[in-house]
Design a protein around this motif. Structure first.
Motif, short mmCIF file in Angstrom:
data_model
loop_
_atom_site.label_atom_id
_atom_site.label_comp_id
_atom_site.label_asym_id
_atom_site.label_seq_id
_atom_site.Cartn_x
_atom_site.Cartn_y
_atom_site.Cartn_z
N ILE A 123 14.21 5.96 79.69
CA ILE A 123 13.99 5.17 80.91
C ILE A 123 12.64 5.53 81.53
O ILE A 123 11.88 4.67 81.96
N VAL A 124 12.34 6.83 81.59
CA VAL A 124 11.06 7.28 82.16
C VAL A 124 9.89 6.72 81.34
O VAL A 124 8.92 6.20 81.90
N ILE A 125 9.99 6.80 80.02
CA ILE A 125 8.91 6.30 79.16
C ILE A 125 8.76 4.79 79.36
O ILE A 125 7.65 4.28 79.48
N ALA A 126 9.86 4.06 79.41
CA ALA A 126 9.81 2.61 79.61
C ALA A 126 9.16 2.27 80.95
O ALA A 126 8.36 1.34 81.05
N ALA A 127 9.49 3.04 81.99
CA ALA A 127 8.89 2.79 83.31
C ALA A 127 7.39 3.05 83.28
O ALA A 127 6.60 2.28 83.86
N LEU A 128 6.96 4.12 82.61
CA LEU A 128 5.52 4.42 82.52
C LEU A 128 4.78 3.33 81.75
O LEU A 128 3.68 2.91 82.14
N VAL A 129 5.38 2.84 80.69
CA VAL A 129 4.76 1.76 79.92
C VAL A 129 4.65 0.50 80.77
O VAL A 129 3.63 -0.18 80.77
N ALA A 130 5.71 0.19 81.53
CA ALA A 130 5.68 -0.99 82.40
C ALA A 130 4.58 -0.87 83.45
O ALA A 130 3.84 -1.83 83.70
N VAL A 131 4.43 0.30 84.05
CA VAL A 131 3.37 0.50 85.06
C VAL A 131 2.00 0.34 84.40
O VAL A 131 1.11 -0.31 84.95
N ALA A 132 1.81 0.91 83.22
CA ALA A 132 0.52 0.80 82.52
C ALA A 132 0.21 -0.67 82.21
O ALA A 132 -0.93 -1.12 82.36
N LEU A 133 1.21 -1.43 81.78
CA LEU A 133 1.00 -2.85 81.50
C LEU A 133 0.61 -3.62 82.75
O LEU A 133 -0.29 -4.46 82.72
N ILE A 134 1.28 -3.35 83.85
CA ILE A 134 0.98 -4.04 85.10
C ILE A 134 -0.44 -3.72 85.56
O ILE A 134 -1.21 -4.61 85.94
N VAL A 135 -0.82 -2.44 85.52
CA VAL A 135 -2.19 -2.04 85.91
C VAL A 135 -3.21 -2.72 84.99
O VAL A 135 -4.23 -3.24 85.45
N GLY A 136 -2.94 -2.73 83.70
CA GLY A 136 -3.84 -3.38 82.75
C GLY A 136 -4.00 -4.86 83.03
O GLY A 136 -5.11 -5.40 83.00
#
Length: 170
Positions: A123-136
């Protein structure tokens, strides 16, 4: 019925049942019906009043008189072969060469959290990936808007220069 031990729990799978009028049937084999129940013995070490069988699930197919084996490091139960229900066209119980795999999901986890450490890490990894995608995506959007403004400014300069040049010609 097949019985297996996995992660300290006893699993009973399948089996067969007979109709109520089994005694009246000349050949009781005709009255054999496969059962697809998978049951688990809770608290097998305690044996006695604290132990109970609970239905855990169903087998994926209708067969009986099969074998089972476990591979504890993989948390898997394998069922092998067995027989299918009576086939009146051949007057036989056809054999089954299918191997079915079941995963044991009865592991005891920390009662304070319904999620194991692997699930929490996922869940933590998925949340970090989602944040990185949004920032990108936001950075790409900002860059696209800046390019659009630059192109519009360049077009305005070119139009102004063209208008000035046409005014000099007249």
């Amino acid at each position: 019925m097949a019985v297996a031990l996995l992660n300290g729990k006893i699993l009973a799978m399948g089996g067969e049942s007979k109709p109520d009028d089994c005694l009246e049937i000349q050949d009781p084999a005709y009255g054999s019906f496969p059962q697809d129940d998978v049951e688990v013995l809770l608290n097998p070490a305690g044996a006695g009043a604290d132990s109970s069988w609970d239905k855990f699930g169903d087998l994926p197919d209708q067969r009986f008189r099969f074998a089972a084996a476990t591979v504890p490091p993989l948390n898997r139960v394998y069922t092998f072969g067995g027989q299918l229900p009576l086939d009146f066209t051949c007057d036989c119980f056809p054999t089954n060469n299918r191997i079915a795999v079941g995963m044991e999901v009865l592991r005891e986890e920390d009662a304070s959290s319904g999620l194991g450490s692997g699930a929490i890490a996922g869940i933590v990894i998925a949340a970090l990936v989602a944040v990185a995608l949004i920032v990108g995506l936001l950075l790409m959007l900002r860059k696209t808007e800046a390019r659009k403004e630059s192109v519009e400014a360049q077009l305005a300069i070119e139009q102004e220069a063209k208008a000035k040049h046409e005014g000099e010609i007249e």
